[in-house]
Design a protein around this motif. Structure first.
Motif, PDB file in Angstrom:
ATOM      1  N   ARG A   1       0.850  -1.206   0.000  1.00 55.85           N
ATOM      2  CA  ARG A   1       0.000   0.000   0.000  1.00 55.85           C
ATOM      3  C   ARG A   1       0.868   1.231   0.000  1.00 55.85           C
ATOM      4  O   ARG A   1       2.085   1.137   0.195  1.00 55.85           O
ATOM      5  N   PHE A   2       0.184   2.330  -0.241  1.00 50.55           N
ATOM      6  CA  PHE A   2       1.011   3.562  -0.144  1.00 50.55           C
ATOM      7  C   PHE A   2       0.288   4.650   0.619  1.00 50.55           C
ATOM      8  O   PHE A   2      -0.933   4.724   0.669  1.00 50.55           O
ATOM      9  N   GLU A   3       1.181   5.467   1.198  1.00 45.82           N
ATOM     10  CA  GLU A   3       0.703   6.634   1.964  1.00 45.82           C
ATOM     11  C   GLU A   3       0.830   7.847   1.058  1.00 45.82           C
ATOM     12  O   GLU A   3       1.670   7.891   0.184  1.00 45.82           O
ATOM     13  N   LEU A   4      -0.005   8.811   1.313  1.00 46.32           N
ATOM     14  CA  LEU A   4      -0.010  10.044   0.469  1.00 46.32           C
ATOM     15  C   LEU A   4       0.003  11.268   1.356  1.00 46.32           C
ATOM     16  O   LEU A   4      -0.783  11.394   2.280  1.00 46.32           O
ATOM     17  N   ASN A   5       0.888  12.112   0.965  1.00 43.83           N
ATOM     18  CA  ASN A   5       0.936  13.433   1.622  1.00 43.83           C
ATOM     19  C   ASN A   5       0.469  14.429   0.604  1.00 43.83           C
ATOM     20  O   ASN A   5       1.179  14.808  -0.323  1.00 43.83           O
ATOM     21  N   ARG A   6      -0.844  14.794   0.741  1.00 46.89           N
ATOM     22  CA  ARG A   6      -1.433  15.644  -0.287  1.00 46.89           C
ATOM     23  C   ARG A   6      -0.837  17.037  -0.337  1.00 46.89           C
ATOM     24  O   ARG A   6      -0.702  17.642  -1.405  1.00 46.89           O
ATOM     25  N   ALA A   7      -0.379  17.485   0.827  1.00 47.91           N
ATOM     26  CA  ALA A   7       0.241  18.826   0.880  1.00 47.91           C
ATOM     27  C   ALA A   7       1.523  18.852   0.064  1.00 47.91           C
ATOM     28  O   ALA A   7       1.755  19.774  -0.737  1.00 47.91           O
ATOM     29  N   ALA A   8       2.247  17.781   0.269  1.00 45.61           N
ATOM     30  CA  ALA A   8       3.493  17.696  -0.492  1.00 45.61           C
ATOM     31  C   ALA A   8       3.241  17.631  -1.984  1.00 45.61           C
ATOM     32  O   ALA A   8       3.922  18.256  -2.781  1.00 45.61           O
ATOM     33  N   ALA A   9       2.178  16.879  -2.323  1.00 42.99           N
ATOM     34  CA  ALA A   9       1.817  16.788  -3.734  1.00 42.99           C
ATOM     35  C   ALA A   9       1.431  18.136  -4.304  1.00 42.99           C
ATOM     36  O   ALA A   9       1.832  18.499  -5.411  1.00 42.99           O
ATOM     37  N   GLN A  10       0.676  18.844  -3.501  1.00 35.49           N
ATOM     38  CA  GLN A  10       0.257  20.178  -3.933  1.00 35.49           C
ATOM     39  C   GLN A  10       1.476  21.084  -4.103  1.00 35.49           C
ATOM     40  O   GLN A  10       1.577  21.816  -5.088  1.00 35.49           O
ATOM     41  N   GLN A  11       2.413  20.936  -3.112  1.00 35.99           N
ATOM     42  CA  GLN A  11       3.612  21.782  -3.204  1.00 35.99           C
ATOM     43  C   GLN A  11       4.398  21.466  -4.460  1.00 35.99           C
ATOM     44  O   GLN A  11       4.930  22.341  -5.122  1.00 35.99           O
ATOM     45  N   ALA A  12       4.374  20.220  -4.804  1.00 35.59           N
ATOM     46  CA  ALA A  12       5.117  19.824  -6.018  1.00 35.59           C
ATOM     47  C   ALA A  12       4.357  20.147  -7.307  1.00 35.59           C
ATOM     48  O   ALA A  12       4.887  19.980  -8.398  1.00 35.59           O
ATOM     49  N   GLY A  13       3.162  20.595  -7.150  1.00 33.60           N
ATOM     50  CA  GLY A  13       2.324  20.952  -8.333  1.00 33.60           C
ATOM     51  C   GLY A  13       1.783  19.738  -9.086  1.00 33.60           C
ATOM     52  O   GLY A  13       1.460  19.797 -10.255  1.00 33.60           O
ATOM     53  N   LEU A  14       1.693  18.669  -8.376  1.00 31.39           N
ATOM     54  CA  LEU A  14       1.171  17.430  -9.025  1.00 31.39           C
ATOM     55  C   LEU A  14      -0.333  17.319  -8.832  1.00 31.39           C
ATOM     56  O   LEU A  14      -0.852  17.672  -7.790  1.00 31.39           O
TER      57      LEU A  14
ATOM     58  N   ALA B   1      -8.190  11.316  -8.357  1.00 32.57           N
ATOM     59  CA  ALA B   1      -9.046  11.131  -7.166  1.00 32.57           C
ATOM     60  C   ALA B   1      -9.067   9.662  -6.751  1.00 32.57           C
ATOM     61  O   ALA B   1      -9.104   9.364  -5.564  1.00 32.57           O
ATOM     62  N   GLN B   2      -9.004   8.839  -7.704  1.00 34.11           N
ATOM     63  CA  GLN B   2      -8.995   7.393  -7.375  1.00 34.11           C
ATOM     64  C   GLN B   2      -7.788   7.071  -6.535  1.00 34.11           C
ATOM     65  O   GLN B   2      -7.864   6.333  -5.553  1.00 34.11           O
ATOM     66  N   LEU B   3      -6.650   7.626  -6.984  1.00 33.53           N
ATOM     67  CA  LEU B   3      -5.395   7.362  -6.287  1.00 33.53           C
ATOM     68  C   LEU B   3      -5.475   7.884  -4.867  1.00 33.53           C
ATOM     69  O   LEU B   3      -5.085   7.182  -3.926  1.00 33.53           O
ATOM     70  N   ILE B   4      -6.007   9.060  -4.785  1.00 33.29           N
ATOM     71  CA  ILE B   4      -6.135   9.684  -3.474  1.00 33.29           C
ATOM     72  C   ILE B   4      -6.978   8.784  -2.586  1.00 33.29           C
ATOM     73  O   ILE B   4      -6.667   8.543  -1.438  1.00 33.29           O
ATOM     74  N   ARG B   5      -8.079   8.249  -3.166  1.00 33.18           N
ATOM     75  CA  ARG B   5      -8.987   7.420  -2.392  1.00 33.18           C
ATOM     76  C   ARG B   5      -8.297   6.154  -1.924  1.00 33.18           C
ATOM     77  O   ARG B   5      -8.565   5.624  -0.871  1.00 33.18           O
ATOM     78  N   LEU B   6      -7.420   5.658  -2.745  1.00 35.47           N
ATOM     79  CA  LEU B   6      -6.757   4.407  -2.405  1.00 35.47           C
ATOM     80  C   LEU B   6      -5.663   4.599  -1.360  1.00 35.47           C
ATOM     81  O   LEU B   6      -5.361   3.684  -0.601  1.00 35.47           O
ATOM     82  N   ALA B   7      -5.041   5.788  -1.424  1.00 37.63           N
ATOM     83  CA  ALA B   7      -3.848   5.984  -0.573  1.00 37.63           C
ATOM     84  C   ALA B   7      -4.251   6.279   0.866  1.00 37.63           C
ATOM     85  O   ALA B   7      -5.365   6.714   1.141  1.00 37.63           O
ATOM     86  N   LYS B   8      -3.309   5.992   1.679  1.00 39.56           N
ATOM     87  CA  LYS B   8      -3.523   6.301   3.105  1.00 39.56           C
ATOM     88  C   LYS B   8      -2.966   7.693   3.355  1.00 39.56           C
ATOM     89  O   LYS B   8      -1.765   7.960   3.154  1.00 39.56           O
ATOM     90  N   PRO B   9      -3.774   8.625   3.736  1.00 36.74           N
ATOM     91  CA  PRO B   9      -3.290  10.008   3.865  1.00 36.74           C
ATOM     92  C   PRO B   9      -2.444  10.224   5.139  1.00 36.74           C
ATOM     93  O   PRO B   9      -2.781   9.675   6.202  1.00 36.74           O
ATOM     94  N   VAL B  10      -1.380  10.965   4.957  1.00 37.96           N
ATOM     95  CA  VAL B  10      -0.545  11.355   6.119  1.00 37.96           C
ATOM     96  C   VAL B  10      -0.266  12.875   6.040  1.00 37.96           C
ATOM     97  O   VAL B  10      -0.357  13.462   4.969  1.00 37.96           O
ATOM     98  N   GLY B  11      -0.004  13.443   7.126  1.00 43.00           N
ATOM     99  CA  GLY B  11       0.241  14.883   7.123  1.00 43.00           C
ATOM    100  C   GLY B  11       1.709  15.231   7.395  1.00 43.00           C
ATOM    101  O   GLY B  11       2.456  14.428   7.975  1.00 43.00           O
TER     102      GLY B  11
END
Lengths: 188, 826
Positions: free
Chosen positions: A155-168, A172-182
């Motif tokens: 599985r994978f964890e997702l840091n959405r803030a980091a993604a946003q910072q990177a401009g990626l 939404a599917q991926l986001i739904r699948l990933a485990k969010p971390v801050g």
């Protein structure tokens, strides 16, 4: 007569099922963790949209970089070989130094680099690169995605803030699948 | 479809219109429904495919990253579509990643990936779509959708179609019943008119005219056709009438021909039946019966015609007509006067047909009319244009004989006449044949008897010789012995009578074959004593012999006192009576009464003694005689006694009666006995014969007696000598001749020679011849047992002066010798 035919179908079916099951188990056995991870890396490319700035020229290939030890062997190369994403050929780059992998759009941070995660992350902060770690708490430290094992499953964890910072832009599917971390000091 | 044909036109049209409407609507509804169904199905497939693709897009990541949970969540979103029953997600390797089942219950078999498809199955619509990421296949999605909505939709649609159909049909029915009227009304009118015509046969009816269109044409054509039929029918009826008339004429003709054929057949049958009959009576019976039954008539009879009396006599009446005949009193032989009954023309050979008996004033017809017989046909029976009878047929209904009936009767009468004539001829022929046969028999019998007679006469000769002395001596004794006792005299008389009867008996033997001499020596005979003698003579037959067998005859005599004498020959009468008594005895094999009666029967109309008759009646209570026997009983050789009878008895009686100018009357009823009466005329005048005593000769004669029988020679010579004659005897023919010639030579003439006829070597004829040759004037008397036979046969030799019978009687001898003139004695 009917019973005989039913019995024959049942036998047939059981045989097929058994073969399938055996094949599946063999697959599972043969697909090692890093084989799965290599496949996932290729799949990830499909669910993420990079900003235009990530590619200096229209014909720039899509570089996938492996920083540190290569745990995949040839598996990753095999997975991406000959594939294209958005008309760009996929190219694998490997190196121990950041310099070696400075043009990558996706950077896999091997477990060997766990000591200098923060350094690496700092280097890539705000760059349009998808950072993908194979290091515990990689995402929490500021990486975009990080592999972890949920039992036997990858599985994978997702840091959405980091993604946003990177401009990626992540699917939404991926986001739904990933485990969010801050990130530390910041909300998810 | 039978019921359909039965429907009236209106309903038929309604049916046609409604069924067409319904059919069209049903087709349209079905087509639309099918189209709707297929379109909806297509849309459902599209919808479901889109849904599957949407879900596939949503689950690609989950599939890509092998995330079961994410996949399940995505599939769970399908719950919002109520039609989706189940869904599943398969990896590229075929393994199931996630599954969705509505209501947690599996309604169908677990889904399997398989090929990509969209198909309708039992579980509904199944859609399998690929899940791909940037053209890279990741796996497949399976979607099962139920089809409840389609069914519901189709149900609603069907309802709408049905409602529409019903509504449309109602409208169509209303419209069709209104719109068909212009067509059906005239047709129905035509039908009514047609029915009217067929019921009333009135072809003058016309249908009301409708103008325009084919219906108008039809009506006009119908009316024209009616006119044509009317005309045709009238013509046909006329022709039919004509035909019927012709047919009836033909039928009449045919009936006539048939009747004629039947008549002909009857005539034929009748003729054949008649031809089989041989006697007229049976022919008449057959004809009368046939006419009565087959013509038929109520009364039929046949009459015969007596020309002498000009009268018809009813001879035969048909069996069925007998009661009518009784009623009319016309029992046969009823006499019908020809003249008074106007039957003369019938007897000229014309058939007489009286149509109504009551209109004519003739006794016969009135008599028949009174008995209810109105129509009478009298047909003559003609043979060789001579009427010998008529056939009478009558019916109760007047004028009921048709011309063919009359013709039939006429022809029939011809046949009958012919048959009757033939029958007459046949009978005559038969009689002639019978006579011939009888004659033949009689001749044969006589031949036999002649032979018998030859023998019998020899015997008679001997017997006569033997009894001659007895007879002579007794006669002599009675005459010359006054010393005899009364009793002796009586007994001698009986012996003499017996001897006479013996002589008669012997004589009777000859009567079988010879005629008696015509001239009889008739003497006065008292019948009562004669009958008494016969009773005594026949006592053996009616008393002694039957008594031995226990049979008793009672003889009753009833003699009229003072019975006049008759002239006759005692022996013959005695013989006749003997025969009659024997017949009476034979008629009563078990015994009974025999009556002997004498009386005088005077003539009915006067007291002329010449017409009076002395009657002897012999009656018995025996079997009697049948008519046939009665008719033939006096024929010679006719006998009912078989071999026992000679058939001569009554014939002799009859001959005797005739010779005595008498009559014989026989009354006999079969089963009740017979009575025979002999009627003799009374003797008138004195006895022409001289008394025997007058012949006593005055003087003796010289006589030569020649006989080969010494006893006779002795007795005759003694008797003659007693009478005073001189008798020389010779015991043979030759000796007699010698004696006579010697005497002639010695001139001792004999006055007479009495010679026997039958002698050995030299018989009486030669003796007579010799005597006459020697002395012509000497009388020669021949004494013979054959004497009567000689006389009968005219065989008396010329040389014999007189023939005498044996046994000689004294008085006969005396009578003969009295005629001899004694020769003067030298």
């Amino acid at each position: 007569m009917y019973g005989v035919r039913t019995a024959r179908y049942l036998r047939h079916f059981l045989a097929v099922a058994l073969i399938c099951a055996t094949w599946a188990r063999a697959q599972e056995r043969t697909l090692s963790e890093y084989q799965v991870k290599a496949l996932f890396i290729f799949n990830l490319v499909q669910f993420v949209e990079w900003p235009a700035s990530a590619f200096p020229a229209p014909d720039t290939p899509f570089y996938i970089g492996v920083l540190g030890d290569n745990p995949f062997g040839d598996d990753l190369l095999t997975a991406i070989k000959g594939e294209k994403v958005g008309g760009r050929p996929l190219v694998l780059v490997q190196g121990r130094s950041l310099e070696a992998v400075k043009h990558c759009q996706l950077l896999f941070v091997s477990r060997s680099e766990r000591a200098r995660v923060d350094t690496i992350l700092a280097e890539y902060a705000r760059k349009p690169v998808l950072t993908l770690g194979d290091v515990p708490n990689f995402a929490a430290r500021g990486g975009v995605l990080n592999f972890y094992l949920d039992g036997a499953k990858v599985r994978f964890e997702l840091n959405r803030a980091a993604a946003q910072q990177a401009g990626l832009k992540l699917s939404a599917q991926l986001i739904r699948l990933a485990k969010p971390v801050g990130s530390p000091g910041g909300g998810p | 479809m039978h019921w359909f044909h039965q429907l009236p036109v209106r309903r038929k049209l309604n049916w046609i219109i409604l069924s067409i409407c319904g059919l069209v609507l049903a087709f349209a509804g079905t087509a639309i429904g099918l189209y709707e169904l297929s379109a909806y199905r297509r849309s459902v497939v599209v919808e479901t495919t889109i849904l599957a693709d949407v879900v596939a897009a949503n689950v690609s990541a989950a599939l890509a990253f092998d995330d079961e949970k994410g996949a399940r969540v995505s599939l769970e979103s399908l719950r919002s579509d109520p039609h989706v029953m189940s869904a599943a997600l398969f990896r590229q390797d075929g393994a199931t990643l996630a599954e969705f089942v509505r209501d947690g219950q599996r309604t169908a078999a677990p889904p399997r990936a398989g090929a990509l498809r969209a198909e309708f199955t039992d579980e509904g619509l199944v859609v399998v779509r690929a899940v791909a990421l940037n053209d890279r296949p990741l796996g497949t999605i399976y979607l099962q959708r139920d089809l409840r909505d389609i069914r519901q939709r189709m149900l609603v649609f069907s309802g709408i179609v049905a409602l529409t159909l019903v509504a449309a049909l109602l409208v169509a029915a209303a419209l069709s019943s209104r719109l068909q009227r212009p067509i059906t009304t005239p047709i129905l009118m035509l039908a009514d008119v047609a029915q009217d015509i067929s019921e009333r046969k009135d072809f003058s009816v016309r249908a009301p005219v409708v103008t325009g269109g084919e219906i108008g044409k039809l009506t006009t054509a119908f009316n024209d056709m009616l006119s044509a039929i009317d005309q045709g029918r009238t013509a046909l009826l006329g022709a039919n009438e004509q035909l019927r008339k012709e047919v009836s004429e033909r039928q009449v003709a045919e009936r006539r021909v048939t009747a004629q054929a039947t008549r002909l057949l009857q005539l034929n049958d009748l003729t054949r039946a008649i031809a089989e009959r041989q006697d007229v009576e049976s022919v008449f019976q057959t004809v009368a019966g046939s006419v009565e039954e087959e013509l038929p008539v109520d009364f039929a009879c046949v009459c015969t015609y007596d020309e002498d009396r000009d009268t018809l006599f009813i001879s035969t009446i048909a069996r069925g007509s007998l009661p009518l005949a009784e009623e009319m009193g016309m029992r046969p032989p009823f006499a019908i006067q020809v003249e008074t009954n106007g039957l003369a023309r019938c007897l000229k050979g014309e058939l007489v047909y009286e149509q109504n008996t009551l209109t004519l004033d003739k006794p016969l017809l009135l008599r028949m009319g009174a008995a209810g017989l109105r129509a009478v046909v009298i047909a003559p029976l003609l043979v060789e244009s001579r009427v010998f009878g008529v056939l009478i047929a009558a019916r109760r209904e007047k004028a009921s004989f048709t011309s063919s009936d009359c013709e039939f009767l006429r022809q029939l009468s011809d046949h009958v006449a012919l048959a009757a004539h033939q029958s007459h001829l046949y009978t005559a022929l038969q009689r002639a044949y019978d006579d011939l046969r009888q004659t033949q028999q009689a001749v044969m019998q006589q031949e036999r008897l002649r032979a018998l007679g030859q023998m019998a006469s020899g015997i008679a000769h001997d017997i006569n010789n033997a009894i001659s002395p007895i007879s002579l001596y007794i006669e002599s004794m009675l005459e010359r012995e006054p010393n005899l006792t009364t009793q002796g005299r009586e007994r001698l008389t009986i012996v003499q009578r017996a001897i006479d009867d013996v002589a008669q008996t012997v004589a009777r033997m000859r009567e079988f074959y010879r005629q008696r001499p015509q001239a009889l020596s008739l003497v006065r005979v008292g019948l009562n004593p004669l009958i008494q003698q016969v009773i005594e003579l026949t006592k053996a037959r009616w008393h002694d012999m039957p008594q031995q067998r226990g049979i008793v005859f009672e003889l009753r005599t009833e003699f009229a006192p003072d019975l006049p004498a008759i002239k006759g020959v005692e022996g013959e009468i005695r013989e006749a009576l003997t025969n009659l008594i024997f017949n009476a005895v034979d008629a009563m094999p078990t015994g009974g009464k025999i009556g002997l009666r004498t009386f005088v029967k005077h003539a009915s109309n006067g007291t002329n003694p010449a017409d009076a008759r002395v009657v002897i009646e012999v009656s018995d209570g025996g079997g009697g005689m049948s008519a046939e026997t009665r008719r033939r009983c006096m024929e010679p050789f006719f006998t009912t006694k078989g071999e026992r009878g000679s058939g001569m008895g009554l014939a002799m009686v009859y001959g005797m009666a005739k010779r005595h100018q008498g009559e014989i009357e026989i009354e006999s009823t079969e089963g009740q006995g017979t009575s025979v009466q002999l009627l003799f005329p009374l003797a008138v005048g004195p006895d022409p014969f001289v008394d025997v005593a007058q012949h006593r000769p005055q003087r003796g004669l010289r006589l030569l007696l020649v006989d080969d029988d010494p006893l006779l020679l002795k007795s005759v010579s003694e008797i003659l000598e007693t009478d005073g004659h001189q008798v020389v005897t010779a015991s043979g023919g030759q000796e007699g001749i010698n004696t006579f010639t010697d005497a002639v030579e010695q001139a001792q003439f004999f006055d007479a020679v009495i010679t026997d006829l039958g002698m050995p070597y030299v018989d009486g004829r030669r003796v007579a011849a010799a005597v006459k040759a020697a002395s012509a004037e000497t009388a020669v008397f021949m004494l013979t047992g054959w004497g009567q036979r000689l006389a009968a046969e005219g065989d008396v030799p010329a040389q014999v002066d007189r023939v005498m019978n044996k046994p000689p009687k004294l008085r006969d001898l005396r009578e003969v010798l009295a005629t001899v003139k004694p020769r003067p004695r030298p």
